[in-house]
Structure formats: structure tokens, C-alpha cells
Design a protein around this motif. Structure first.
Motif, PDB file in Angstrom:
ATOM      1  N   ALA A  92       0.777  -0.904   0.079  1.00  0.00           N
ATOM      2  CA  ALA A  92      -0.011   0.107  -0.107  1.00  0.00           C
ATOM      3  C   ALA A  92       0.830   1.232  -0.080  1.00  0.00           C
ATOM      4  N   SER A  93       1.908   1.172   0.432  1.00  0.00           N
ATOM      5  CA  SER A  93       2.876   2.384   0.363  1.00  0.00           C
ATOM      6  C   SER A  93       3.413   3.047  -0.740  1.00  0.00           C
ATOM      7  N   GLY A  94       3.132   2.393  -1.900  1.00  0.00           N
ATOM      8  CA  GLY A  94       3.558   2.895  -3.139  1.00  0.00           C
ATOM      9  C   GLY A  94       4.994   2.881  -3.455  1.00  0.00           C
ATOM     10  N   VAL A  95       5.877   2.344  -2.713  1.00  0.00           N
ATOM     11  CA  VAL A  95       7.273   2.416  -3.019  1.00  0.00           C
ATOM     12  C   VAL A  95       7.770   1.171  -4.134  1.00  0.00           C
ATOM     13  N   LEU A  96       6.836   0.405  -4.355  1.00  0.00           N
ATOM     14  CA  LEU A  96       7.115  -0.731  -5.331  1.00  0.00           C
ATOM     15  C   LEU A  96       6.441  -0.346  -6.452  1.00  0.00           C
ATOM     16  N   GLU A  97       7.418  -0.893  -7.562  1.00  0.00           N
ATOM     17  CA  GLU A  97       6.735  -0.862  -9.018  1.00  0.00           C
ATOM     18  C   GLU A  97       6.457  -2.153  -9.661  1.00  0.00           C
ATOM     19  N   GLU A  98       5.772  -2.346 -10.568  1.00  0.00           N
ATOM     20  CA  GLU A  98       5.614  -3.500 -11.234  1.00  0.00           C
ATOM     21  C   GLU A  98       6.907  -3.891 -12.026  1.00  0.00           C
ATOM     22  N   PRO A  99       7.394  -5.312 -11.902  1.00  0.00           N
ATOM     23  CA  PRO A  99       6.400  -6.368 -11.792  1.00  0.00           C
ATOM     24  C   PRO A  99       6.389  -6.940 -10.332  1.00  0.00           C
ATOM     25  N   LEU A 100       7.091  -6.309  -9.364  1.00  0.00           N
ATOM     26  CA  LEU A 100       7.275  -6.670  -8.073  1.00  0.00           C
ATOM     27  C   LEU A 100       5.828  -6.231  -7.198  1.00  0.00           C
ATOM     28  N   LEU A 101       5.238  -5.201  -7.589  1.00  0.00           N
ATOM     29  CA  LEU A 101       3.894  -4.986  -6.946  1.00  0.00           C
ATOM     30  C   LEU A 101       3.016  -5.966  -7.224  1.00  0.00           C
ATOM     31  N   SER A 102       2.668  -6.489  -8.370  1.00  0.00           N
ATOM     32  CA  SER A 102       1.660  -7.619  -8.349  1.00  0.00           C
ATOM     33  C   SER A 102       2.191  -8.918  -7.832  1.00  0.00           C
ATOM     34  N   ASP A 103       3.556  -9.057  -7.894  1.00  0.00           N
ATOM     35  CA  ASP A 103       4.004 -10.204  -7.108  1.00  0.00           C
ATOM     36  C   ASP A 103       3.961 -10.205  -5.553  1.00  0.00           C
ATOM     37  N   VAL A 104       4.049  -9.095  -4.948  1.00  0.00           N
ATOM     38  CA  VAL A 104       3.775  -8.990  -3.690  1.00  0.00           C
ATOM     39  C   VAL A 104       2.132  -9.063  -3.199  1.00  0.00           C
ATOM     40  N   ARG A 105       1.388  -8.601  -4.280  1.00  0.00           N
ATOM     41  CA  ARG A 105      -0.027  -8.620  -4.278  1.00  0.00           C
ATOM     42  C   ARG A 105      -0.436 -10.109  -3.948  1.00  0.00           C
ATOM     43  N   TYR A 106       0.243 -10.891  -5.216  1.00  0.00           N
ATOM     44  CA  TYR A 106      -0.147 -12.419  -5.187  1.00  0.00           C
ATOM     45  C   TYR A 106       0.266 -13.140  -4.064  1.00  0.00           C
ATOM     46  N   MET A 107       1.595 -12.498  -3.513  1.00  0.00           N
ATOM     47  CA  MET A 107       1.845 -13.398  -2.188  1.00  0.00           C
ATOM     48  C   MET A 107       0.892 -13.227  -1.018  1.00  0.00           C
ATOM     49  N   ILE A 108       0.361 -11.941  -1.091  1.00  0.00           N
ATOM     50  CA  ILE A 108      -0.481 -11.811   0.128  1.00  0.00           C
ATOM     51  C   ILE A 108      -1.939 -12.296  -0.077  1.00  0.00           C
ATOM     52  N   ASP A 109      -2.426 -12.595  -1.356  1.00  0.00           N
ATOM     53  CA  ASP A 109      -3.410 -13.392  -1.571  1.00  0.00           C
ATOM     54  C   ASP A 109      -3.363 -14.708  -1.526  1.00  0.00           C
ATOM     55  N   LEU A 110      -2.047 -15.302  -1.847  1.00  0.00           N
ATOM     56  CA  LEU A 110      -1.776 -16.813  -1.508  1.00  0.00           C
ATOM     57  C   LEU A 110      -1.907 -17.198   0.217  1.00  0.00           C
ATOM     58  N   ALA A 111      -1.308 -16.140   0.708  1.00  0.00           N
ATOM     59  CA  ALA A 111      -0.965 -16.487   2.203  1.00  0.00           C
ATOM     60  C   ALA A 111      -2.428 -16.406   2.875  1.00  0.00           C
ATOM     61  N   TYR A 112      -3.208 -15.558   2.413  1.00  0.00           N
ATOM     62  CA  TYR A 112      -4.837 -15.468   3.142  1.00  0.00           C
ATOM     63  C   TYR A 112      -5.585 -16.756   2.555  1.00  0.00           C
ATOM     64  N   LYS A 113      -5.287 -17.267   1.181  1.00  0.00           N
ATOM     65  CA  LYS A 113      -5.854 -18.393   0.769  1.00  0.00           C
ATOM     66  C   LYS A 113      -5.668 -19.627   1.512  1.00  0.00           C
ATOM     67  N   ASN A 114      -4.215 -20.017   1.867  1.00  0.00           N
ATOM     68  CA  ASN A 114      -3.659 -20.964   2.475  1.00  0.00           C
ATOM     69  C   ASN A 114      -3.724 -20.834   3.847  1.00  0.00           C
ATOM     70  N   GLY A 115      -3.791 -19.675   4.316  1.00  0.00           N
ATOM     71  CA  GLY A 115      -3.728 -19.499   5.740  1.00  0.00           C
ATOM     72  C   GLY A 115      -2.006 -19.872   6.263  1.00  0.00           C
ATOM     73  N   ASP A 116      -1.219 -19.421   5.429  1.00  0.00           N
ATOM     74  CA  ASP A 116       0.092 -20.058   5.743  1.00  0.00           C
ATOM     75  C   ASP A 116       0.830 -19.230   4.442  1.00  0.00           C
ATOM     76  N   VAL A 117       2.249 -19.041   5.074  1.00  0.00           N
ATOM     77  CA  VAL A 117       2.868 -17.970   4.080  1.00  0.00           C
ATOM     78  C   VAL A 117       4.053 -18.819   3.246  1.00  0.00           C
ATOM     79  N   THR A 118       3.838 -20.254   3.607  1.00  0.00           N
ATOM     80  CA  THR A 118       5.160 -20.966   2.874  1.00  0.00           C
ATOM     81  C   THR A 118       5.066 -20.831   1.460  1.00  0.00           C
ATOM     82  N   GLU A 119       3.924 -21.093   0.894  1.00  0.00           N
ATOM     83  CA  GLU A 119       3.661 -20.851  -0.629  1.00  0.00           C
ATOM     84  C   GLU A 119       4.019 -19.597  -1.080  1.00  0.00           C
TER      85      GLU A 119
END
Lengths: 280, 260
Positions: free
Chosen positions: A128-155
Motif C-alpha cells: 500500500a505504501s507505493g514504494v514498489l513498482e511493477e512487476p514486484l508490486l503484482s508479485d507482492v499482491r499475489y503473495m498476500i492473496d496466496l497467504a490469505y488463501k492458504n492460511g500459511d505463508v510457505t507457498e
């Protein structure tokens, strides 16, 4: 529109069509990013480069062979190298950009963690801080979504590690994985040390970049000056004798060898300089 | 030549019909051949081919090649077989036998520098694990992500610790197996980290962390220095080849002028 302008438009259109058809996907992605960063050469800059390369190659080869046909061939070859040089330059800029983003990502995640005390919340803060740019920004979003989906950060961590294979990301993720699983026992100092390590790495990478730039500049200067050594030969022998020597096929072959070897050395040096920007 | 051909055909037929089997011969006499095996052979094989490689299979290949070389040499000189030729056959087969080992050792030496560079990065990941686990536990957990070259050594180290050896010896054995820069010092530090009481662990860990960071920094600076050295070398080679080439042309031209 005058005739000159329409010829220019026709050529740029044809180049664009060829580019869309033949350029590999990864190259297009890299080029798009370089464009976004405002570091892509403009059409005018490319034309200037083409003119410098072709005129330079024509002049140098003419000094060697005193043959217009041979000089035209060399000028065409020099023009053909331009896309490769552009490709090398894009790759370097892209790698440098990704490394910068990685250090922003790691530093900010560690700092966010100090306030949120949760890895996923820290990731959300960085996103949310806006310091990241694409493609890292989308990858971090994907990481967050995966963590919520799995209930775990491993994936999420595995995903990021596989995509950005840097020691700093791996080490940071390993530490956060442990903290998430085992609890944040005295992790503050470890995170502080990790920030210091990142600082040291960034300092080293930037210093190395400057050193390499200096070396690269002198390498290219030497390479170009070596082309002109033939002028010394002509000065010592006298131009008439030199022209007489050019009638010998062996001499012409050897001269081609000198030009080609020097060009190959220059190209391989250029490749070496643009590859491996030192991030780890 | 005819003898050689007939011999080769006979050997091939016998081997094909499984009347004789060179593999079985090597397997049956494994204990004798093992005397010839160098103590560091297994290490070099694993360093090059990874952990999953069948070391025994590669070793029997070495023996087979040496035997084949011996037989071929004897067949070639069967007409004038004397003591000197027999000795020459032994020397050649010994050379064939040693060739694989020499190649493996050279590969290791060429890559020793890379292994040298890997150690600080491995220790960094280990340091993170030690934040939460005891040193032996962290070592065993680190195996999965450790560079492949360290894996067999780590397994051995863990096995010795699990067997009850709480001395510094397993750590030193690891350091000796990987004689890279600072391995002795770091393994001693690691051992002390495993010994200390839990209350003092944090302080020791911080010291370990600082040492690893310094080591990592040193390795990085070394790598950058080498890269600059490589660029300098490229410039020099270019100067020598192109400059030398042009001067050679000048000399050749002068010679030609004298001939005109």
C-alpha cells in the motif's frame, strides 16, 4: 507531408512490424519496463546511433581496404549489431531495476514488520505504501492473496523465492518463516542485522557499478583506438606501398581478421559488462 | 592387426553371450579393487555429480576402462610381447584408471573458489535457523537448502552428533573435508554456539552473525575484484591480439616490400 517524412514513417512502421513479429516475449516485457523507466532511446537517438555506427564502420573499413563495396558491407554489419547492443543494454537496466526493487522490498518489509509484527501485514503495508513498482508490486499482491488463501505463508515465500533468486530475499523469507512458525523470539536484533547486511550489499553493488563503468569506458576507448592502428601502418609504409600491398589476398585476409577479431573482443566485453550486475 | 580383430570379436561374443562378464568380474573382486580407490575419490565424485550419483558404478567403470586398455595393449603387441611391453601395458592401464580421478580432482580445484564463496552464504542461512533452534538442529534443518556440495558433509556431521559425539571432532572433520577459507574458524564458532547455555546464546549468536556478515562482505568484494580483473584481462588480450596482429601485418608487409 513531404517525401522525406513519409519515407521516415514507412521505415519506422516496417521496423515496428518486424519487431512485433520476431522479438521474443521476454525481450518485449523488458523493453516495456525500460520504456516505463524513461530509459528507452527515442527514435531520434536510435537514428543517431545507426548513423554513427554505419558511418564509423564505413570510414574505418575504408581506411583498411580502400574499397567502397567492402565498406558498405561493414557498415551494414555494424547496423545489424545495434539491436543486440540494445538488447544487452535493456537487460542490464532491467536487472539493475529489479535489484533496486528487491532492496526496497526487503528493507521496507523489515521496517513494516517492526510496527505490524506480522509478515503478511508487513507485506500489505509495503504494497500500500507505493514504494514498489511493477512487476514486484503484482508479485507482492499475489503473495498476500496466496497467504490469505492458504492460511500459511510457505507457498507465498516459495513463489517469491523462485521468481527472485537473491540471497537477501531468501534469508529474509527464511527468518520470517521461522518467526511465523516459531514465534518472534528476540527477532528484533536479527532483523536489525539483516538491514545492516542489505545496506552493506547495496553499498557494494553501487560502488562496483561505478568501478565497472570506468573500466568499461576505457575498454571501449582502447578497442576503438586499436581500429586506428592501421593508420600507423600506412604512415610507416607510405600510402602507395600500402595500396600496393592490398593487391595481395593474404594481406587483405589478415586485415579482415584484425577488424573482425577486434570487433568480437569489443562485443564480448560489452556482453560481459552488461551481464551480471552484481546483485545477490 | 588380425590378432587384435579376432581377439576383440571373441571377447565381444563371449561378453554378449554372457559366458564371461566383466561387470561380474569387477563386482566379485570389489574388495581387492577397492584397495586402489583413493580416499578422496567419493568426495570428488559427489562434488561434481551431486549426491544421487552411483559412486560404485563410476568406480567399476574406471576399473573396466583400465582393464580394457590393458587387454587392447597386450593384443596389439602380442606378437612382440616382452617384459617392457608388459610394463608399458600396466603403465597405460594405470594412466587410464587415474584419468577419471584426475578429471574429477581438476573439476573440484576449478570450482573450489566457487565453493569458497558459497560458505558465507550458507552460514548466513544457518545463522537464521540458529535463532530458533539449537546448533545441531539448525544444521540438520539447513541440509534441505544447503548448497549440494555441502550436503554429504552435513549429513555426516549430523550423524556423528546424533550418535552422541559431543566433541568438536565432527565439526573439525567437516572443516577438513571442505578446506575453504575460514571454514575451520567458523566451525569452531558453530561448535561453541552449540555448547553455550541458552541465556548466553543471544550474545554468541550476535557475534556469529557479525562474523558471517564480515565473511560474506569479504567474499563479495573478492568476487567484484575478480570481475574487474577479468575486464582488465579482456582489455589486455584485445590490446595484444589486435595490436600484435597489426604489427605482424606491418612486418609481413615490409618483408613483402623487400621481395618486390
Amino acid at each position: 507531408m513531404n517525401k522525406g517524412e513519409s519515407v521516415y514513417k514507412f521505415i519506422t512502421y516496417q521496423v515496428e512490424v518486424a519487431y512485433e513479429k520476431y522479438a521474443p516475449y521476454s525481450f518485449k516485457v523488458i523493453r516495456e519496463k525500460v520504456k516505463d523507466l524513461g530509459l528507452e532511446y527515442s527514435a531520434r537517438q536510435y537514428i543517431t546511433q545507426i548513423v554513427i555506427f554505419s558511418v564509423g564502420a564505413f570510414a574505418i573499413s575504408y581506411l583498411y581496404f580502400y574499397n567502397i563495396f567492402v565498406s558498405i558491407v561493414y557498415a551494414l554489419i555494424a547496423m545489424g549489431i545495434i539491436p543486440y547492443l540494445a538488447y544487452l543494454r535493456y537487460k542490464r537496466i532491467y536487472s539493475e531495476f529489479i535489484f533496486e526493487q528487491i532492496q526496497v522490498y526487503t528493507t521496507n518489509t523489515i521496517m513494516e514488520y517492526a510496527t505490524t509484527e506480522s509478515f503478511v501485514k508487513a507485506l500489505e503495508g509495503v504494497y500500500a505504501s507505493g514504494v514498489l513498482e511493477e512487476p514486484l508490486l503484482s508479485d507482492v499482491r499475489y503473495m498476500i492473496d496466496l497467504a490469505y488463501k492458504n492460511g500459511d505463508v510457505t507457498e507465498s515465500i516459495d513463489y517469491m523465492n523462485s521468481k527472485y533468486d537473491y540471497y537477501i530475499t531468501r534469508n529474509m523469507h527464511q527468518l520470517f518463516l521461522q518467526i511465523t512458525r516459531e514465534g518472534a523470539r528476540e527477532a528484533g536484533q536479527a532483523l536489525e542485522n539483516m538491514l545492516l547486511d542489505i545496506d552493506m550489499l547495496v553499498e557494494n553493488v553501487y560502488r562496483d557499478r561505478m568501478d565497472r563503468q570506468v573500466f568499461h569506458r576505457s575498454f571501449v576507448q582502447y578497442g576503438l583506438m586499436l581500429y586506428l592502428m592501421i593508420m600507423l601502418v600506412q604512415y610507416l609504409l607510405g600510402i602507395d606501398t600500402y595500396l600496393k600491398l592490398l593487391e595481395q589476398n593474404v594481406v587483405v585476409l589478415l586485415l579482415h581478421g584484425v577488424v573482425l577479431f577486434n570487433s568480437l573482443f569489443l562485443l564480448s566485453g560489452e556482453k560481459y559488462y552488461n551481464e551480471n550486475v552484481g546483485g545477490e | 592387426m588380425e590378432v587384435l580383430l579376432v581377439g576383440a570379436i571373441i571377447l565381444f561374443i563371449l561378453e554378449y553371450d554372457q559366458i564371461i562378464s566383466s561387470n561380474k568380474f569387477i563386482k566379485d573382486n570389489e574388495q581387492y579393487f577397492n584397495i586402489l580407490k583413493e580416499t578422496d575419490y567419493v568426495f570428488y565424485v559427489r562434488a561434481k555429480h551431486g549426491e544421487d550419483v552411483d559412486v560404485e558404478k563410476l568406480f567399476s567403470l574406471r576399473i573396466r576402462n583400465a582393464l580394457v586398455a590393458f587387454v587392447i595393449f597386450i593384443f596389439v603387441f602380442i606378437a612382440q610381447l616382452n617384459f617392457i611391453n608388459f610394463i608399458a601395458a600396466i603403465v597405460i592401464s594405470y594412466f587410464v584408471y587415474k584419468m577419471q580421478y584426475i578429471t574429477l580432482r581438476n573439476h573440484y580445484k576449478r570450482n573450489l573458489h566457487e565453493i569458497d564463496m558459497m560458505l558465507p552464504y550458507y552460514l548466513k542461512s544457518l545463522e537464521i535457523l540458529i535463532q530458533h533452534y539449537t546448533a545441531p538442529m539448525a544444521l540438520s534443518r539447513s541440509i534441505q537448502t544447503a548448497p549440494p556440495i555441502f550436503k554429504p558433509g552435513l549429513r555426516e556431521l549430523i550423524a556423528k552428533i546424533d550418535a552422541g559425539d559431543s566433541s568438536i571432532e565432527p565439526y573439525m572433520a567437516f572443516a577438513k573435508e571442505y578446506p575453504v577459507r575460514d571454514s575451520m574458524r567458523m566451525m569452531r564458532l558453530l561448535y561453541r554456539l552449540g555448547l553455550g547455555a541458552q541465556e548466553n546464546k543471544q550474545e554468541q549468536l550476535l557475534m556469529f552473525s557479525r562474523t558471517v556478515s564480515a565473511l560474506q562482505n569479504k567474499a563479495r568484494e573478492q568476487r567484484y575484484k575478480e570481475r574487474l580483473g577479468n575486464m582488465e584481462k579482456r582489455t589486455l588480450i584485445m590490446l595484444v591480439v589486435t595490436g600484435g596482429g597489426t604489427l605482424a601485418i606491418l612486418l609481413l608487409s615490409m618483408l613483402m616490400i623487400f621481395q618486390f
